[in-house]
Design an enzyme around this catalytic site. Structure first.
Site, PDB file in Angstrom:
ATOM      1  N   MET A 139    -117.210 -25.168  64.114  1.00 19.00           N
ATOM      2  CA  MET A 139    -115.979 -24.486  64.513  1.00 19.00           C
ATOM      3  C   MET A 139    -115.637 -23.444  63.452  1.00 19.00           C
ATOM      4  O   MET A 139    -115.791 -23.704  62.259  1.00 19.00           O
ATOM      5  CB  MET A 139    -114.834 -25.486  64.658  1.00 19.00           C
ATOM      6  CG  MET A 139    -115.128 -26.667  65.568  1.00 19.00           C
ATOM      7  SD  MET A 139    -113.718 -27.795  65.663  1.00 19.00           S
ATOM      8  CE  MET A 139    -114.472 -29.196  66.517  1.00 19.00           C
ATOM      9  N   SER A 149    -121.597 -37.792  67.983  1.00 19.27           N
ATOM     10  CA  SER A 149    -120.967 -36.633  67.354  1.00 19.27           C
ATOM     11  C   SER A 149    -120.823 -36.894  65.861  1.00 19.27           C
ATOM     12  O   SER A 149    -120.050 -37.757  65.436  1.00 19.27           O
ATOM     13  CB  SER A 149    -119.600 -36.383  67.993  1.00 19.27           C
ATOM     14  OG  SER A 149    -118.957 -35.308  67.349  1.00 19.27           O
ATOM     15  N   HIS A 169    -125.272 -34.704  67.656  1.00 18.77           N
ATOM     16  CA  HIS A 169    -124.389 -33.608  68.055  1.00 18.77           C
ATOM     17  C   HIS A 169    -123.639 -33.079  66.840  1.00 18.77           C
ATOM     18  O   HIS A 169    -122.934 -33.819  66.160  1.00 18.77           O
ATOM     19  CB  HIS A 169    -123.392 -34.115  69.107  1.00 18.77           C
ATOM     20  CG  HIS A 169    -122.538 -33.033  69.691  1.00 18.77           C
ATOM     21  ND1 HIS A 169    -122.994 -32.210  70.694  1.00 18.77           N
ATOM     22  CD2 HIS A 169    -121.275 -32.650  69.421  1.00 18.77           C
ATOM     23  CE1 HIS A 169    -122.035 -31.367  71.023  1.00 18.77           C
ATOM     24  NE2 HIS A 169    -120.980 -31.603  70.259  1.00 18.77           N
ATOM     25  N   ASP A 206    -118.893 -33.875  77.039  1.00 21.64           N
ATOM     26  CA  ASP A 206    -118.276 -33.864  75.721  1.00 21.64           C
ATOM     27  C   ASP A 206    -116.774 -34.095  75.881  1.00 21.64           C
ATOM     28  O   ASP A 206    -116.064 -33.265  76.443  1.00 21.64           O
ATOM     29  CB  ASP A 206    -118.522 -32.526  75.031  1.00 21.64           C
ATOM     30  CG  ASP A 206    -118.113 -32.537  73.563  1.00 21.64           C
ATOM     31  OD1 ASP A 206    -117.525 -33.529  73.113  1.00 21.64           O
ATOM     32  OD2 ASP A 206    -118.395 -31.538  72.875  1.00 21.64           O
ATOM     33  N   MET A 264    -118.552 -23.728  68.617  1.00 20.93           N
ATOM     34  CA  MET A 264    -117.172 -23.409  69.003  1.00 20.93           C
ATOM     35  C   MET A 264    -116.698 -22.257  68.126  1.00 20.93           C
ATOM     36  O   MET A 264    -115.845 -22.414  67.250  1.00 20.93           O
ATOM     37  CB  MET A 264    -116.283 -24.643  68.865  1.00 20.93           C
ATOM     38  CG  MET A 264    -116.420 -25.614  70.002  1.00 20.93           C
ATOM     39  SD  MET A 264    -115.289 -27.019  69.868  1.00 20.93           S
ATOM     40  CE  MET A 264    -116.379 -28.201  69.095  1.00 20.93           C
ATOM     41  N   MET A 276    -117.081 -29.846  79.082  1.00 21.75           N
ATOM     42  CA  MET A 276    -115.975 -30.344  78.277  1.00 21.75           C
ATOM     43  C   MET A 276    -114.988 -31.056  79.197  1.00 21.75           C
ATOM     44  O   MET A 276    -114.479 -30.459  80.150  1.00 21.75           O
ATOM     45  CB  MET A 276    -115.266 -29.196  77.557  1.00 21.75           C
ATOM     46  CG  MET A 276    -116.108 -28.438  76.538  1.00 21.75           C
ATOM     47  SD  MET A 276    -116.587 -29.414  75.092  1.00 21.75           S
ATOM     48  CE  MET A 276    -114.986 -29.817  74.394  1.00 21.75           C
ATOM     49  N   HIS A 310    -123.290 -27.400  68.783  1.00 18.02           N
ATOM     50  CA  HIS A 310    -122.227 -26.903  69.665  1.00 18.02           C
ATOM     51  C   HIS A 310    -121.449 -25.845  68.895  1.00 18.02           C
ATOM     52  O   HIS A 310    -120.748 -26.148  67.933  1.00 18.02           O
ATOM     53  CB  HIS A 310    -121.344 -28.091  70.059  1.00 18.02           C
ATOM     54  CG  HIS A 310    -120.173 -27.737  70.910  1.00 18.02           C
ATOM     55  ND1 HIS A 310    -119.242 -28.671  71.306  1.00 18.02           N
ATOM     56  CD2 HIS A 310    -119.754 -26.561  71.457  1.00 18.02           C
ATOM     57  CE1 HIS A 310    -118.315 -28.095  72.052  1.00 18.02           C
ATOM     58  NE2 HIS A 310    -118.601 -26.808  72.146  1.00 18.02           N
ATOM     59  N   ASP A 329    -120.923 -30.248  65.683  1.00 19.33           N
ATOM     60  CA  ASP A 329    -119.908 -29.255  66.048  1.00 19.33           C
ATOM     61  C   ASP A 329    -119.718 -28.266  64.915  1.00 19.33           C
ATOM     62  O   ASP A 329    -119.476 -28.654  63.771  1.00 19.33           O
ATOM     63  CB  ASP A 329    -118.566 -29.938  66.325  1.00 19.33           C
ATOM     64  CG  ASP A 329    -118.564 -30.704  67.638  1.00 19.33           C
ATOM     65  OD1 ASP A 329    -118.814 -30.079  68.680  1.00 19.33           O
ATOM     66  OD2 ASP A 329    -118.318 -31.921  67.611  1.00 19.33           O
TER      67      ASP A 329
END
Length: 230
Positions: free
Chosen positions: A36, A8, A32, A175, A67, A137, A65, A34
């Site tokens: 958000m 991550s 990975h 995750d 979010m 998750m 990912h 993220d």
């Protein structure tokens, strides 16, 4: 299948990003990222611009990912920036899942979906056969360092059973709290891709090469224990 590792990048040392990418480029199966939006979860982390900046420096597949409340606002941007996998949360595409999947496919990208701890596998039943990756998750989304939710082991096993029964091709990814305390449990249940962050990788040693070797040994030890108990 060999266990795949996806570091991550929000947990890496961004002051040493080029050096750390050089280490990960020879070891990681995915990177990975993220994203958000401050709405779906309260935090705001990485962005399509971050993907664009690292893309020239890594051949590793970038797994994004999302979010975010409105994935369709981000899909074109992350695809253009260099993402290889695009993975929204199931709850955010429930109204138009097939359109979103087709949008990602039209951009020549792999399609993933993310399941929150309280979201059952049945939620994605009608399009599970179209997915390249399903992320379970094992903590509530949005914050690092949360405790592992043990009820997720059954969900991983359910996905493994469905994959075997129907010949689905999705990868089963985990995750949240992937570290030496959970490796054996996750692998036994059917995990195929482990997203590793602070506890699983980056905090093991200030030198990322040594940290990776330490992580790899912990995973190998977990696999040895499973084989011994089989």
């Amino acid at each position: 299948m060999r266990t795949k590792i996806s570091p991550s990048l929000m947990c890496m040392n961004l002051m040493e990003i080029k050096q750390q990418l050089a280490v990960l480029n020879t070891r990681a199966d995915f990177l990975h990222v993220d994203i958000m939006d401050g709405h779906y979860v309260k935090n705001i982390t990485l962005s399509p611009f971050f993907i664009e900046q690292i893309r020239p420096f890594t051949p590793v597949a970038i797994d994004v990912h999302l979010m975010v409340e409105e994935p369709t606002d981000f899909i074109d941007a992350v695809a253009k920036a260099g993402a290889d996998y695009i993975c929204p949360h199931a709850e955010t595409i429930n109204r138009d899942a097939f359109r979103v999947i087709n949008q990602i496919r039209s951009l020549k990208k792999k399609v993933g979906v993310v399941l929150n701890p309280a979201t059952p596998v049945s939620f994605i039943h009608h399009y599970i056969h179209l997915l390249d990756k399903i992320t379970v998750m094992t903590v509530d989304p949005g914050y690092a360092g949360q405790p592992f939710i043990p009820e997720m082991v059954r969900k991983i096993a359910e996905l493994k059973a469905l994959k075997q029964q129907h010949g689905y091709h999705y990868l089963i990814e985990i995750d949240g709290s992937c570290n030496e305390k959970t490796y054996a449990t996750l692998l036994e249940a059917g995990a195929e891709v482990l997203i590793v962050g602070t506890s699983g990788l980056f905090n093991l040693d200030n030198d990322l090469t040594r940290a990776w070797d330490s992580m790899a040994q912990k995973i190998a030890d977990a696999q040895d224990r499973l084989r011994a108990s089989a």
